[in-house]
Design a protein around this motif. Structure first.
Motif, PDB file in Angstrom:
ATOM      1  N   CYS A 173      33.339 -17.842 -25.179  1.00 45.30           N
ATOM      2  CA  CYS A 173      33.976 -18.936 -25.053  1.00 45.30           C
ATOM      3  C   CYS A 173      34.346 -19.954 -25.637  1.00 45.30           C
ATOM      4  CB  CYS A 173      32.588 -19.275 -23.557  1.00 45.30           C
ATOM      5  SG  CYS A 173      32.830 -18.051 -22.294  1.00 45.30           S
ATOM      6  N   VAL A 228      37.614 -15.852 -23.944  1.00 46.09           N
ATOM      7  CA  VAL A 228      37.101 -15.677 -22.264  1.00 46.09           C
ATOM      8  C   VAL A 228      37.714 -17.155 -21.801  1.00 46.09           C
ATOM      9  CG1 VAL A 228      35.399 -16.044 -21.013  1.00 46.09           C
ATOM     10  CG2 VAL A 228      35.793 -14.286 -22.501  1.00 46.09           C
ATOM     11  N   GLU A 246      40.347 -19.025 -22.321  1.00 49.45           N
ATOM     12  CA  GLU A 246      41.688 -18.452 -21.599  1.00 49.45           C
ATOM     13  C   GLU A 246      41.582 -18.358 -20.072  1.00 49.45           C
ATOM     14  OE1 GLU A 246      44.387 -15.934 -23.783  1.00 49.45           O
ATOM     15  OE2 GLU A 246      43.332 -17.325 -25.273  1.00 49.45           O
ATOM     16  N   LYS A 247      40.721 -17.497 -19.613  1.00 51.62           N
ATOM     17  CA  LYS A 247      40.776 -16.632 -18.375  1.00 51.62           C
ATOM     18  C   LYS A 247      39.417 -17.780 -17.481  1.00 51.62           C
ATOM     19  CE  LYS A 247      42.318 -12.606 -19.611  1.00 51.62           C
ATOM     20  NZ  LYS A 247      43.774 -12.440 -18.763  1.00 51.62           N
ATOM     21  N   PHE A 248      39.060 -18.422 -17.699  1.00 53.60           N
ATOM     22  CA  PHE A 248      38.030 -18.696 -17.529  1.00 53.60           C
ATOM     23  C   PHE A 248      37.697 -20.259 -17.309  1.00 53.60           C
ATOM     24  CE2 PHE A 248      33.048 -20.175 -17.444  1.00 53.60           C
ATOM     25  CZ  PHE A 248      32.178 -19.752 -16.178  1.00 53.60           C
TER      26      PHE A 248
END
Ligand code: HEC
Length: 167
Positions: free
Chosen positions: A99, A110, A112-114
């Protein structure tokens, strides 16, 4: 339709709903068996077991402490030796880089997705060691807790590593 038949139909419908509701709430044996497998979820206090020798304990070993209190109360017991920083770096690479990104700038895959985490090197100057420790242990607003997978001493090593990348 005759009134008597309407009443009969309504009665059947109500009985049907009550029966299915009852099956979920009261639980038929097979339903409970699926939801509460005894091997996995023992009732609290029904029995306890000790860890087999040589295994790594998971789960929190310290009493609960809010981040706000930890920030004021806790002091880092681990001196920032090269060995401690190296252990912290290893922990960071294992648990945080996904992250926070390699250098803590919040650009891990992560993010970018979270949620995109803040730029750690530039904000940590405003945080105490206890605050960083508690963030690792308890998690943040959306950051997941890591206390159950990183033991206390390694959390402090991580704090030492974070200080080493602080700008
Ligand atoms: C699943 C993604 C994710 C992982 C894994 C993760 N973080 Fe975070 N972290 C975040 C996000 C998002 C924030 C900002 C929002 C928040 O505080 O929850 C954050 C915030 C932080 C902060 C700043 C808190 C503040 O308020 O100043 C620190 C310090 C931190 N993380 C350290 C770590 C460390 C050390 C690890 C590894 C043990 C780690 N994080 C693992 C997503 C993550």
């Amino acid at each position: 339709m005759r009134p008597r038949n309407v009443l009969l139909l309504a009665g059947i419908a109500i009985a049907g709903i009550a029966a299915s509701y009852g099956a979920v709430v009261v639980g038929w044996p097979w339903y409970q068996g699926l939801v509460l497998p005894r091997e996995v979820k023992p009732l609290a206090g029904s029995y306890s077991w000790s860890l087999p020798a040589g295994t790594v304990p998971t789960g929190e070993t310290e009493p609960p402490l809010a981040r706000r209190e930890a920030a004021e109360l806790l002091e880092n017991p681990n001196p920032a030796t090269p060995a401690s920083i190296a252990t912290g770096k290893e922990m960071f690479a294992t648990y945080c880089v996904l992250c926070h990104g390699n250098d803590g700038h919040g650009d891990g895959p992560v993010s970018e997705k979270f949620f995109k985490p803040p730029d750690l090197p530039s904000i940590m100057g405003r945080r105490t060691d206890g605050y960083l420790y508690a963030t690792i242990r308890n998690g943040g607003v959306v950051m997941p807790p890591h206390g159950y997978r990183i033991p206390p001493s390694e959390r402090w090593d991580l704090v030492n590593y974070l200080r080493s990348i602080q700008e």
